[in-house]
Design a protein around this motif. Structure first.
Motif, short mmCIF file in Angstrom:
data_model
loop_
_atom_site.label_atom_id
_atom_site.label_comp_id
_atom_site.label_asym_id
_atom_site.label_seq_id
_atom_site.Cartn_x
_atom_site.Cartn_y
_atom_site.Cartn_z
N GLU A 31 0.82 -1.22 0.00
CA GLU A 31 0.00 0.00 0.00
C GLU A 31 0.86 1.27 0.00
O GLU A 31 0.48 2.28 -0.60
CB GLU A 31 -0.94 0.01 1.21
N ASP A 84 3.91 1.50 -1.34
CA ASP A 84 4.45 1.63 -2.71
C ASP A 84 3.42 2.28 -3.63
O ASP A 84 3.74 3.17 -4.42
CB ASP A 84 4.83 0.25 -3.26
N ALA A 85 2.17 1.83 -3.51
CA ALA A 85 1.11 2.38 -4.36
C ALA A 85 0.89 3.86 -4.08
O ALA A 85 0.65 4.65 -5.01
CB ALA A 85 -0.19 1.59 -4.13
N GLU A 86 0.97 4.25 -2.80
CA GLU A 86 0.77 5.66 -2.44
C GLU A 86 1.84 6.53 -3.09
O GLU A 86 1.56 7.63 -3.60
CB GLU A 86 0.82 5.80 -0.92
N ALA A 128 1.28 6.65 -6.92
CA ALA A 128 0.11 7.46 -7.23
C ALA A 128 0.37 8.94 -6.99
O ALA A 128 -0.15 9.79 -7.73
CB ALA A 128 -1.07 7.00 -6.38
N TRP A 186 2.60 -7.67 -6.94
CA TRP A 186 2.45 -6.83 -8.13
C TRP A 186 0.98 -6.69 -8.50
O TRP A 186 0.51 -5.59 -8.82
CB TRP A 186 3.22 -7.40 -9.31
N LEU A 193 -0.49 -4.24 -6.20
CA LEU A 193 -0.04 -2.90 -6.56
C LEU A 193 -0.81 -2.37 -7.76
O LEU A 193 -1.24 -1.20 -7.78
CB LEU A 193 1.46 -2.92 -6.85
N GLU A 194 -1.01 -3.21 -8.75
CA GLU A 194 -1.74 -2.82 -9.96
C GLU A 194 -3.16 -2.39 -9.62
O GLU A 194 -3.64 -1.36 -10.10
CB GLU A 194 -1.75 -4.01 -10.92
N LEU A 236 -4.27 -1.29 -6.69
CA LEU A 236 -4.26 -0.08 -5.86
C LEU A 236 -4.01 1.17 -6.69
O LEU A 236 -4.69 2.19 -6.52
CB LEU A 236 -3.20 -0.21 -4.76
N VAL A 237 -3.02 1.13 -7.58
CA VAL A 237 -2.71 2.29 -8.41
C VAL A 237 -3.91 2.64 -9.30
O VAL A 237 -4.23 3.80 -9.51
CB VAL A 237 -1.44 2.05 -9.25
N TYR A 244 -6.42 4.73 -7.49
CA TYR A 244 -6.08 6.14 -7.35
C TYR A 244 -6.50 6.95 -8.58
O TYR A 244 -6.54 8.18 -8.53
CB TYR A 244 -4.58 6.30 -7.14
#
Length: 378
Positions: free
Chosen positions: A83, A85-87, A90, A194, A197-198, A200-201, A204
Motif C-alpha cells: 500500500e 508503494d502504491a501511495e 500514485a 504486483w 499494486l496494480e 491499488l494504483v 487512485y
C-alpha cells in the motif's frame, strides 16, 4: 558511509566529492533522508515526507541530462506493505496529471523477480551486480552491446547471456510470471504483490498506463523490492525517465547500525526534465500576456507607467528595453507568440490612452488603462 555501499560502483563515479573533506555535493535525497531518520528515532511511523531542491551529478551533459538539476522526492518510511508503494507511485502520477502530462507510462519491476531470473539462468552470484548494471543499459544501447558486455567484459556464457536478455526484454509477461512462479515460491509471492499494486494504483485513478517491465533495473544497490520509472515517448523513442524510485528496506538500517531493517519506499520527480518535455510539447516561449511597444524614446516613460499598472493588476507584461523601431518590436512580440501588443506613440500619450493590437488578426482598439486591464483579463 562509503558511496559505493549505497549507490554501487557505477553510480559512485558520478558523485562530486569536495577536495580535502569527507563530503560531497548532494547526489540524491534518499541517503540524506536515511541519515535524518536514523538521527531522529522518535519519529512517528509511518513517516511521510516530500522535499524539493537541487541535485548534482558528475554526468556527461546532454539532452535531458544536466550536472545540476531540480528534483522533488516523496517517501514513506516505516511501512513494508505494498500500500505504501502504491501511495508513492500514485502521488507522482497525480503530480504529472495535474500539470497536464498525461501520456506517460509507469514502468514497474521488482528486484526480487530480477534476482530470481538471474538465478534461473544460473548467473554466478559474484557477477550479479555487473550483470544488473549491464542490463540497466538495454534501452539506451541495445541488446547487442549489452550482450557484448556480458560475454566479453563479465565472462558470462553466451547462451546464458542471450537467454537472460531475451527473457527480460521480450515475450509475454504472463509467460514470464509463470516461469518465475514455477522456479521460486518467493517469486510467486512477489507476483501476487504486483497484482495488488496494480489494483491499488488503478484505484487512485492515475491517467498514465501502468506496465510491468522486467527489463527495468535501476542500478542503485540499495533497492530491495519494487522499482519504477515513468517515461514519455517522443517520435517512438523513449525519453529519459521523469520519475524514478523504488523500495529500499535495508538502507536506513545501515545508518542505524543494526541488523533490524526499517522499511522505506520513495520516488524522485525530475522537475528539470519535466520542464524540457513540457517545452517540447507546448513550445511556450514566454508567459507574457501583452507586450508594450513605444514608438519613440519620448514615449517610454508613459509606456513604463502603463506597464507597472498592468503588472500590479496581475497581468503578465513584457516591455521594450532596446533601442529599436516599432516594426522590430512587433516582430519580437510575434516571435514569442505574445497574443497582444500595446502601442504607445505621441497620439496615445497625449490622449492618455493605449492602442491594443490583437496579434492574431491585427485589429486595434484605443483604450484607457482601466479598459485595457478589463479587456486583457477577459
Amino acid at each position: 558511509l562509503n558511496a559505493k555501499s549505497n549507490y554501487g560502483e557505477e553510480f559512485a563515479k558520478e558523485i562530486f566529492s569536495i577536495e580535502g573533506e569527507d563530503s560531497s555535493l548532494r547526489y540524491d535525497f534518499t541517503v540524506p533522508l536515511s541519515r535524518y531518520v536514523a538521527m531522529n528515532k522518535d519519529l512517528s511511523l509511518p513517516f511521510k515526507r516530500y522535499q524539493i531542491g537541487q541535485i548534482w551529478r558528475k554526468d556527461e551533459p546532454q539532452f535531458m541530462r544536466q550536472r545540476e538539476f531540480i528534483q522533488a522526492d516523496v517517501d514513506i518510511v516505516g511501512s513494508k506493505e505494498v500500500e505504501s508503494d502504491a501511495e508513492v507511485v500514485a502521488a507522482c502520477a497525480t503530480a504529472l496529471d495535474e500539470i497536464g502530462l498525461e501520456d506517460y507510462t509507469m514502468h514497474v519491476n521488482s528486484r526480487v523477480l530480477l534476482e530470481n531470473a538471474l538465478l534461473m539462468f544460473k548467473i554466478p552470484q559474484d557477477k550479479k551486480r555487473g550483470v544488473l548494471t549491464a542490463l540497466d543499459k538495454l534501452y539506451k544501447i541495445g541488446s547487442d552491446q549489452v550482450l557484448s558486455i556480458l560475454v566479453k567484459d563479465l565472462g558470462i556464457e553466451e547462451k546464458a547471456a542471450n537467454s537472460i536478455i531475451s527473457f527480460i526484454s521480450s515475450g509475454d509477461i504472463n509467460e514470464k510470471f509463470d516461469a518465475l512462479s514455477a522456479f521460486s515460491p518467493q517469486a510467486k509471492e512477489e507476483i501476487k504483490k504486483w497484482e495488488r499494486l496494480e489494483d491499488l494504483v488503478s484505484s487512485y485513478g492515475a491517467k498514465g498506463e501502468l506496465r510491468f517491465d522486467l527489463s527495468l533495473v535501476r542500478g542503485f544497490d540499495y533497492y530491495t523490492g519494487f522499482i519504477w520509472e515513468f517515461a514519455v515517448e517522443k517520435e517512438g523513442k523513449r525519453l529519459p525517465s521523469v520519475v524514478g524510485g523504488g523500495r529500499y528496506d535495508q538502507l536506513i538500517g545501515k545508518f542505524l547500525k543494526t541488523d533490524k531493517p526499517l522499511p522505506a519506499t520513495g520516488a524522485s520527480i525530475g522537475i528539470s526534465r519535466l520542464f524540457e518535455i513540457l517545452y517540447q510539447k507546448t513550445n511556450i516561449k514566454t508567459y507574457a500576456d501583452v507586450f508594450i511597444a513605444n514608438v519613440g524614446p519620448e514615449d517610454y516613460e508613459f509606456a513604463l507607467k502603463a506597464c507597472n499598472e498592468l503588472r500590479a493588476s496581475g497581468i503578465n507584461v513584457d516591455i521594450n528595453v532596446s533601442q529599436r523601431g516599432l516594426s522590430k518590436q512587433l516582430d519580437y512580440a510575434a516571435s514569442l507568440g505574445i497574443p497582444f501588443v500595446l502601442i504607445v506613440g505621441e497620439q496615445e500619450r497625449k490622449q492618455g490612452k493605449l492602442r491594443l493590437r490583437d496579434m492574431s488578426d491585427g485589429t486595434e482598439e484605443l483604450l484607457d488603462i482601466d479598459g485595457t486591464i478589463e479587456k486583457l483579463k477577459q
